[in-house]
Design a protein around this motif. Structure first.
Motif, PDB file in Angstrom:
ATOM      1  N   LEU A  96     -10.768   3.022 -24.610  1.00 33.19           N
ATOM      2  CA  LEU A  96      -9.794   1.939 -25.049  1.00 33.19           C
ATOM      3  C   LEU A  96      -9.244   1.187 -23.726  1.00 33.19           C
ATOM      4  N   TYR A  97      -8.782   2.241 -23.276  1.00 34.03           N
ATOM      5  CA  TYR A  97      -8.332   1.123 -21.230  1.00 34.03           C
ATOM      6  C   TYR A  97      -8.395   2.601 -20.685  1.00 34.03           C
ATOM      7  N   SER A  98      -8.592   2.373 -19.218  1.00 35.25           N
ATOM      8  CA  SER A  98      -8.212   2.406 -17.916  1.00 35.25           C
ATOM      9  C   SER A  98      -7.481   2.443 -16.840  1.00 35.25           C
ATOM     10  N   LEU A  99      -6.989   3.371 -15.556  1.00 35.68           N
ATOM     11  CA  LEU A  99      -5.719   2.497 -15.512  1.00 35.68           C
ATOM     12  C   LEU A  99      -6.203   3.222 -14.503  1.00 35.68           C
ATOM     13  N   THR A 100      -6.450   2.392 -13.183  1.00 34.12           N
ATOM     14  CA  THR A 100      -7.093   3.270 -12.022  1.00 34.12           C
ATOM     15  C   THR A 100      -5.962   2.642 -10.687  1.00 34.12           C
ATOM     16  N   ASP A 101      -5.143   1.990 -10.731  1.00 26.89           N
ATOM     17  CA  ASP A 101      -4.215   1.893  -9.655  1.00 26.89           C
ATOM     18  C   ASP A 101      -2.772   2.888  -9.679  1.00 26.89           C
ATOM     19  N   LEU A 102      -2.840   3.681 -10.063  1.00 25.97           N
ATOM     20  CA  LEU A 102      -2.118   4.600 -10.228  1.00 25.97           C
ATOM     21  C   LEU A 102      -0.309   4.272  -8.943  1.00 25.97           C
ATOM     22  N   SER A 103      -0.593   3.565  -8.217  1.00 26.06           N
ATOM     23  CA  SER A 103       0.709   2.895  -7.401  1.00 26.06           C
ATOM     24  C   SER A 103       1.945   3.250  -8.422  1.00 26.06           C
ATOM     25  N   LYS A 104       1.870   3.076  -9.497  1.00 28.17           N
ATOM     26  CA  LYS A 104       2.832   2.525 -10.498  1.00 28.17           C
ATOM     27  C   LYS A 104       3.529   3.507 -11.623  1.00 28.17           C
ATOM     28  N   PRO A 105       3.620   4.963 -12.093  1.00 29.47           N
ATOM     29  CA  PRO A 105       3.531   5.578 -12.765  1.00 29.47           C
ATOM     30  C   PRO A 105       4.193   5.074 -13.926  1.00 29.47           C
ATOM     31  N   CYS A 106       5.029   4.434 -13.854  1.00 23.19           N
ATOM     32  CA  CYS A 106       5.952   3.593 -14.608  1.00 23.19           C
ATOM     33  C   CYS A 106       4.298   2.850 -15.942  1.00 23.19           C
ATOM     34  N   ARG A 107       3.845   2.389 -15.379  1.00 20.63           N
ATOM     35  CA  ARG A 107       2.387   1.741 -16.214  1.00 20.63           C
ATOM     36  C   ARG A 107       1.606   2.959 -17.460  1.00 20.63           C
ATOM     37  N   CYS A 108       1.804   4.067 -16.245  1.00 20.35           N
ATOM     38  CA  CYS A 108       1.178   4.756 -16.713  1.00 20.35           C
ATOM     39  C   CYS A 108       2.334   5.217 -18.308  1.00 20.35           C
ATOM     40  N   ALA A 109       3.122   5.891 -17.593  1.00 24.57           N
ATOM     41  CA  ALA A 109       4.528   5.757 -18.725  1.00 24.57           C
ATOM     42  C   ALA A 109       4.038   4.945 -20.063  1.00 24.57           C
ATOM     43  N   ASN A 110       3.813   3.954 -20.003  1.00 22.75           N
ATOM     44  CA  ASN A 110       4.216   2.472 -21.272  1.00 22.75           C
ATOM     45  C   ASN A 110       2.995   2.581 -21.749  1.00 22.75           C
ATOM     46  N   LEU A 111       1.321   3.101 -21.690  1.00 23.92           N
ATOM     47  CA  LEU A 111       0.448   2.975 -21.945  1.00 23.92           C
ATOM     48  C   LEU A 111       0.173   4.129 -22.462  1.00 23.92           C
ATOM     49  N   ILE A 112       1.095   4.899 -22.560  1.00 20.71           N
ATOM     50  CA  ILE A 112       1.235   6.501 -23.195  1.00 20.71           C
ATOM     51  C   ILE A 112       2.051   6.025 -24.559  1.00 20.71           C
ATOM     52  N   ASN A 113       2.962   4.720 -24.381  1.00 22.07           N
ATOM     53  CA  ASN A 113       4.059   4.914 -25.524  1.00 22.07           C
ATOM     54  C   ASN A 113       3.201   3.792 -26.016  1.00 22.07           C
ATOM     55  N   TYR A 114       2.420   3.177 -25.792  1.00 20.43           N
ATOM     56  CA  TYR A 114       1.673   2.123 -26.316  1.00 20.43           C
ATOM     57  C   TYR A 114       0.363   2.719 -27.302  1.00 20.43           C
ATOM     58  N   PHE A 115      -0.287   3.483 -26.493  1.00 20.81           N
ATOM     59  CA  PHE A 115      -1.407   4.598 -27.356  1.00 20.81           C
ATOM     60  C   PHE A 115       0.101   5.207 -28.136  1.00 20.81           C
ATOM     61  N   SER A 116       1.027   6.029 -27.976  1.00 20.48           N
ATOM     62  CA  SER A 116       1.422   6.607 -29.044  1.00 20.48           C
ATOM     63  C   SER A 116       2.135   5.591 -30.364  1.00 20.48           C
ATOM     64  N   ARG A 117       2.035   4.659 -30.192  1.00 17.76           N
ATOM     65  CA  ARG A 117       2.467   4.374 -31.294  1.00 17.76           C
ATOM     66  C   ARG A 117       1.832   3.521 -32.143  1.00 17.76           C
ATOM     67  N   LYS A 118       0.680   3.802 -31.456  1.00 19.06           N
ATOM     68  CA  LYS A 118      -0.601   3.147 -32.055  1.00 19.06           C
ATOM     69  C   LYS A 118      -1.134   1.646 -31.851  1.00 19.06           C
ATOM     70  N   LEU A 119      -0.330   0.955 -31.294  1.00 20.29           N
ATOM     71  CA  LEU A 119      -0.165  -0.485 -31.249  1.00 20.29           C
ATOM     72  C   LEU A 119      -1.493  -1.124 -31.430  1.00 20.29           C
ATOM     73  N   HIS A 120      -2.037  -0.539 -30.824  1.00 21.37           N
ATOM     74  CA  HIS A 120      -3.883  -0.507 -30.240  1.00 21.37           C
ATOM     75  C   HIS A 120      -4.087  -1.148 -31.560  1.00 21.37           C
ATOM     76  N   LYS A 121      -4.082  -0.127 -32.651  1.00 26.73           N
ATOM     77  CA  LYS A 121      -4.503  -0.690 -34.321  1.00 26.73           C
ATOM     78  C   LYS A 121      -4.245  -1.947 -34.692  1.00 26.73           C
ATOM     79  N   LYS A 122      -3.141  -2.155 -33.958  1.00 27.97           N
ATOM     80  CA  LYS A 122      -2.084  -3.038 -34.901  1.00 27.97           C
ATOM     81  C   LYS A 122      -2.752  -4.598 -34.176  1.00 27.97           C
TER      82      LYS A 122
END
Length: 149
Positions: A96-122
């Motif tokens: 569904l999404y790949s994050l390969t730039d790990l220099s900003k861990p907050c992006r990963c945290a935001n994606l965890i929030n995004y997918f846990s709230r199932k916003l991809h289904k909306k």
């Protein structure tokens, strides 16, 4: 009578898992000497809030690049063997999404929030969500001891 009751119980317990929604899979592919490994562990995996969210909503796996498990994963989902965090719908067999730039861990945290709230289904675009979350400073600061999201 016991056989009928036993058969009914088997049918009930056999049907319950089919109603349960499968969790998304998060794969963290990492290099052994990665500069991001410790940062991802400290800021994402060991964070109490995110750890609870990951445990509740995802199947999380850490896989070292160069192992057989990493090769199998790369072949199955047809991606490059590159360090990153991959959000996968295992039942559909798609990344569904790949994050390969790990220099900003907050992006990963935001994606965890995004997918846990199932916003991809909306039909909310993950890139748009990341842009807004970074603009508001989500996971880079706290507000009244709670994260912004």
């Amino acid at each position: 009578m016991k056989k009928i009751l036993f058969t009914i119980l088997i049918l009930i317990f056999g049907a319950v898992p089919s109603f349960a929604e499968e969790k998304l899979l998060i794969i963290y592919l990492y290099n052994k000497n990665s500069p991001y490994l410790k940062e991802i562990e400290n800021k994402i995996i060991k964070n109490k809030y995110l750890a609870k969210r990951i445990q509740k909503n995802f199947n999380f796996k850490k896989i070292q690049i160069g192992t057989q498990q990493a090769e199998d994963f790369v072949k199955k989902f047809k991606i490059k063997e590159k360090e990153g965090v991959y959000f996968i719908d295992f039942s559909a067999g798609e990344v569904l999404y790949s994050l390969t730039d790990l220099s900003k861990p907050c992006r990963c945290a935001n994606l965890i929030n995004y997918f846990s709230r199932k916003l991809h289904k909306k039909n909310i675009d993950p890139d748009r969500y990341l842009y807004l979350a970074e603009k508001w400073g989500a996971y880079t600061r706290k507000v009244e001891k709670e994260y912004l999201f």
